[in-house]
Design a protein around this motif. Structure first.
Motif, PDB file in Angstrom:
ATOM      1  N   ALA A 267     -24.847 -15.169  -1.340  1.00  0.00           N
ATOM      2  CA  ALA A 267     -25.855 -15.531  -1.770  1.00  0.00           C
ATOM      3  C   ALA A 267     -26.639 -16.315  -0.576  1.00  0.00           C
ATOM      4  N   GLU A 268     -25.863 -16.729   0.266  1.00  0.00           N
ATOM      5  CA  GLU A 268     -26.378 -17.679   1.692  1.00  0.00           C
ATOM      6  C   GLU A 268     -26.554 -16.780   2.666  1.00  0.00           C
ATOM      7  N   GLY A 269     -26.417 -15.379   2.694  1.00  0.00           N
ATOM      8  CA  GLY A 269     -26.756 -14.304   3.469  1.00  0.00           C
ATOM      9  C   GLY A 269     -25.460 -14.554   4.668  1.00  0.00           C
ATOM     10  N   ARG A 270     -24.523 -14.976   4.103  1.00  0.00           N
ATOM     11  CA  ARG A 270     -23.135 -15.187   5.173  1.00  0.00           C
ATOM     12  C   ARG A 270     -22.287 -14.192   4.819  1.00  0.00           C
ATOM     13  N   VAL A 271     -21.304 -13.992   5.811  1.00  0.00           N
ATOM     14  CA  VAL A 271     -19.966 -13.185   5.336  1.00  0.00           C
ATOM     15  C   VAL A 271     -18.862 -14.110   5.318  1.00  0.00           C
ATOM     16  N   TRP A 272     -18.205 -14.108   4.120  1.00  0.00           N
ATOM     17  CA  TRP A 272     -17.026 -14.745   3.860  1.00  0.00           C
ATOM     18  C   TRP A 272     -15.825 -14.499   4.881  1.00  0.00           C
ATOM     19  N   LEU A 273     -15.582 -15.537   5.711  1.00  0.00           N
ATOM     20  CA  LEU A 273     -14.447 -15.201   6.718  1.00  0.00           C
ATOM     21  C   LEU A 273     -13.293 -15.767   6.324  1.00  0.00           C
TER      22      LEU A 273
END
Length: 207
Positions: A98-104
């Motif tokens: 949702a924040e435009g990130r990739v979950w690491l």
């Protein structure tokens, strides 16, 4: 030149899949540790006949159940709560998207906690960042002859000079010098004796 040079060292090119296979990835979401910003708690509860752990749920002592609660919710919102660690991982992946990130995922003592479906996206994000920083180079299939893009460590090498040799003084260096001086005196005396003997033989007509 008769100087023999060692064979040059070539960095190993690796595909994304090869890198993935080398990593200590833990993919079972139900066994992941509690991430930052969340807290695992336990609530009392009796397990009735025929009941047990639900999907992803874990039971504590005396049938109590674990749940995870958000410790720092957004302002004006109630803390979110989930009943399994896998459900929490779903939520963390969704928040990142949702924040435009990739979950690491998260790094723990014995590995990298990240579910299988998220590994390739996370690796691509990390390696792309290393390429931008100049720490890794991407080698396209046209240059490598491989079917996929490969990655290689961007090490730099330069011709250097040998390290200076440092003369180490041994504790018994002084006695050795003295011994050498004594040998020199003995050698001088031996040569003098040989000279006298040669002169004596000459006088006797034997030399």
């Amino acid at each position: 030149s008769d100087r023999h040079w060692a064979a040059p060292k070539v960095e190993l090119m690796m595909t994304l899949q090869t890198i993935r296979n080398q990593l200590p990835i833990k993919s079972d979401g139900d066994t992941f540790q509690t991430p930052s910003g969340w807290e695992r708690r336990e609530e009392a509860g009796e397990v009735g006949e025929g009941e047990g752990e639900g999907e992803g749920q874990r039971l504590g002592h005396n049938g109590s159940r674990f749940f995870w609660v958000e410790t720092s919710p957004l302002e004006g919102t109630d803390p979110r709560r989930v009943t399994s660690r896998s459900e929490l991982e779903d939520l963390l992946e969704a928040d990142a998207a949702a924040e435009g990130r990739v979950w690491l995922g998260q790094l723990v003592k014995d590995g990298w906690e990240l579910r299988s479906r998220a590994v390739n996206r996370a690796l691509t994000q990390i390696i792309s960042g290393l390429v931008v920083l100049g720490l890794v180079k991407a080698v396209t299939p046209e240059k490598s002859g491989k079917t996929a893009t490969c990655y290689i460590a961007a090490n730099k090498y330069a011709t250097g000079v040998p390290f200076p040799k440092i003369k180490v003084t041994r504790p018994n260096a002084a006695p050795e010098v003295q011994e050498e001086e004594e040998l020199c005196d003995l050698e001088k005396e031996r040569l003098a004796n040989m000279k006298r003997n040669q002169e004596l033989l000459r006088q006797l007509g034997l030399a």
